[in-house]
Design an enzyme around this catalytic site. Structure first.
Site, PDB file in Angstrom:
ATOM      1  N   ASP A   1      -0.183  16.692  -0.938  1.00 17.22           N
ATOM      2  CA  ASP A   1      -0.435  16.044  -2.201  1.00 17.22           C
ATOM      3  C   ASP A   1       0.613  16.175  -3.210  1.00 17.22           C
ATOM      4  O   ASP A   1       1.054  17.503  -3.240  1.00 17.22           O
ATOM      5  CB  ASP A   1      -1.851  16.385  -2.668  1.00 17.22           C
ATOM      6  CG  ASP A   1      -2.222  15.240  -3.488  1.00 17.22           C
ATOM      7  OD1 ASP A   1      -3.391  14.487  -3.412  1.00 17.22           O
ATOM      8  OD2 ASP A   1      -1.893  15.315  -4.799  1.00 17.22           O
TER       9      ASP A   1
ATOM     10  N   HIS B   1      -6.406   3.474   0.544  1.00 21.56           N
ATOM     11  CA  HIS B   1      -6.154   3.454   2.153  1.00 21.56           C
ATOM     12  C   HIS B   1      -6.800   4.750   2.199  1.00 21.56           C
ATOM     13  O   HIS B   1      -6.379   5.930   1.600  1.00 21.56           O
ATOM     14  CB  HIS B   1      -4.803   3.752   2.351  1.00 21.56           C
ATOM     15  CG  HIS B   1      -3.969   3.896   3.703  1.00 21.56           C
ATOM     16  ND1 HIS B   1      -3.160   3.140   4.431  1.00 21.56           N
ATOM     17  CD2 HIS B   1      -4.510   4.711   4.670  1.00 21.56           C
ATOM     18  CE1 HIS B   1      -3.038   3.636   5.609  1.00 21.56           C
ATOM     19  NE2 HIS B   1      -3.894   4.432   5.882  1.00 21.56           N
TER      20      HIS B   1
ATOM     21  N   HIS C   1      -8.314   8.437   2.743  1.00 20.84           N
ATOM     22  CA  HIS C   1      -7.534   9.611   2.995  1.00 20.84           C
ATOM     23  C   HIS C   1      -8.340  10.688   2.758  1.00 20.84           C
ATOM     24  O   HIS C   1      -9.298  10.606   2.129  1.00 20.84           O
ATOM     25  CB  HIS C   1      -6.325   9.736   2.090  1.00 20.84           C
ATOM     26  CG  HIS C   1      -6.577   9.626   0.830  1.00 20.84           C
ATOM     27  ND1 HIS C   1      -6.709   8.061   0.325  1.00 20.84           N
ATOM     28  CD2 HIS C   1      -6.788  10.302  -0.167  1.00 20.84           C
ATOM     29  CE1 HIS C   1      -6.990   8.250  -1.025  1.00 20.84           C
ATOM     30  NE2 HIS C   1      -6.864   9.576  -1.560  1.00 20.84           N
TER      31      HIS C   1
ATOM     32  N   CYS D   1       0.936  -1.222  -0.028  1.00 22.82           N
ATOM     33  CA  CYS D   1      -0.066   0.015  -0.162  1.00 22.82           C
ATOM     34  C   CYS D   1       0.845   1.213   0.080  1.00 22.82           C
ATOM     35  O   CYS D   1       1.812   1.344   0.876  1.00 22.82           O
ATOM     36  CB  CYS D   1      -1.117  -0.055   1.179  1.00 22.82           C
ATOM     37  SG  CYS D   1      -1.831   1.447   1.584  1.00 22.82           S
TER      38      CYS D   1
ATOM     39  N   HIS E   1      -4.522   0.786   8.301  1.00 18.32           N
ATOM     40  CA  HIS E   1      -4.848   0.656   6.876  1.00 18.32           C
ATOM     41  C   HIS E   1      -6.426   0.491   7.182  1.00 18.32           C
ATOM     42  O   HIS E   1      -6.834  -0.646   7.383  1.00 18.32           O
ATOM     43  CB  HIS E   1      -4.278  -0.170   6.230  1.00 18.32           C
ATOM     44  CG  HIS E   1      -4.581  -0.614   4.989  1.00 18.32           C
ATOM     45  ND1 HIS E   1      -3.961   0.046   3.770  1.00 18.32           N
ATOM     46  CD2 HIS E   1      -5.722  -1.304   4.357  1.00 18.32           C
ATOM     47  CE1 HIS E   1      -4.574  -0.163   2.667  1.00 18.32           C
ATOM     48  NE2 HIS E   1      -5.510  -1.191   3.132  1.00 18.32           N
TER      49      HIS E   1
ATOM     50  N   ASN F   1     -12.747  10.276  -1.402  1.00 20.77           N
ATOM     51  CA  ASN F   1     -13.383   9.504  -2.730  1.00 20.77           C
ATOM     52  C   ASN F   1     -13.363   8.159  -2.295  1.00 20.77           C
ATOM     53  O   ASN F   1     -12.366   7.641  -1.519  1.00 20.77           O
ATOM     54  CB  ASN F   1     -12.408   9.817  -3.720  1.00 20.77           C
ATOM     55  CG  ASN F   1     -12.222  11.245  -4.386  1.00 20.77           C
ATOM     56  OD1 ASN F   1     -13.100  11.739  -4.140  1.00 20.77           O
ATOM     57  ND2 ASN F   1     -10.877  11.856  -4.449  1.00 20.77           N
TER      58      ASN F   1
END
Ligand code: 5GP
Ligand code: ZN
Length: 112
Positions: A29, A96, A98, A3, A45, A85
């Site tokens: 980001d 994962h 966010h 991941c 996770h 999302n």
């Protein structure tokens, strides 16, 4: 586990860290969509918002306790947006959970 965000959290992959505590990690980001674009996530996770349950919801609560501190540190006193999302229709690319923290400009009302 393979991941990307677990690797960022454990330092295997570098990131520009904004905030960290026992349960939460936040970093800029790589492809910012606003002047301030921070990703805030639980260290645990959890695949997406669709996987939140009684067992892991304290980790999500910790994310939302961290968000006001991160917003203050990023000078977002005029407001910001928090987005997560989910799945294919939600255009989730990293599995994962966010939360996108977006701000530093007047955002549009539209979500799509
Ligand atoms: P999603 O599309 O899953 O909602 O959001 C994933 C986000 O992670 C995207 O905004 C993308 O730019 C960001 N991202 C993907 N890979 C990396 C990376 O290696 N480093 C950082 N800092 N951000 C990344
Ligand atoms: Zn992960």
């Amino acid at each position: 586990m393979d991941c990307l965000f677990c690797k960022i959290i454990n330092g295997e992959i570098p990131s520009k860290k904004v905030y960290e505590d026992e349960l939460v990690y936040a970093f800029y980001d790589i492809n910012p969509q606003a002047p301030v674009h921070v990703l805030v996530l639980p260290k645990k996770h959890i695949a997406s918002a669709d996987s939140v349950n009684r067992e892991n919801s304290a980790d999500i609560a910790a994310v939302f306790e961290a968000i006001p501190k991160i917003a203050a540190a990023c000078a977002l006193a005029d407001g910001y947006r928090v987005i997560t999302n989910v799945g294919v229709h939600g255009c989730q690319s990293v599995k994962h959970i966010h939360f996108h923290l977006l701000g530093g400009v007047q955002l549009k009302e539209s979500f799509n």
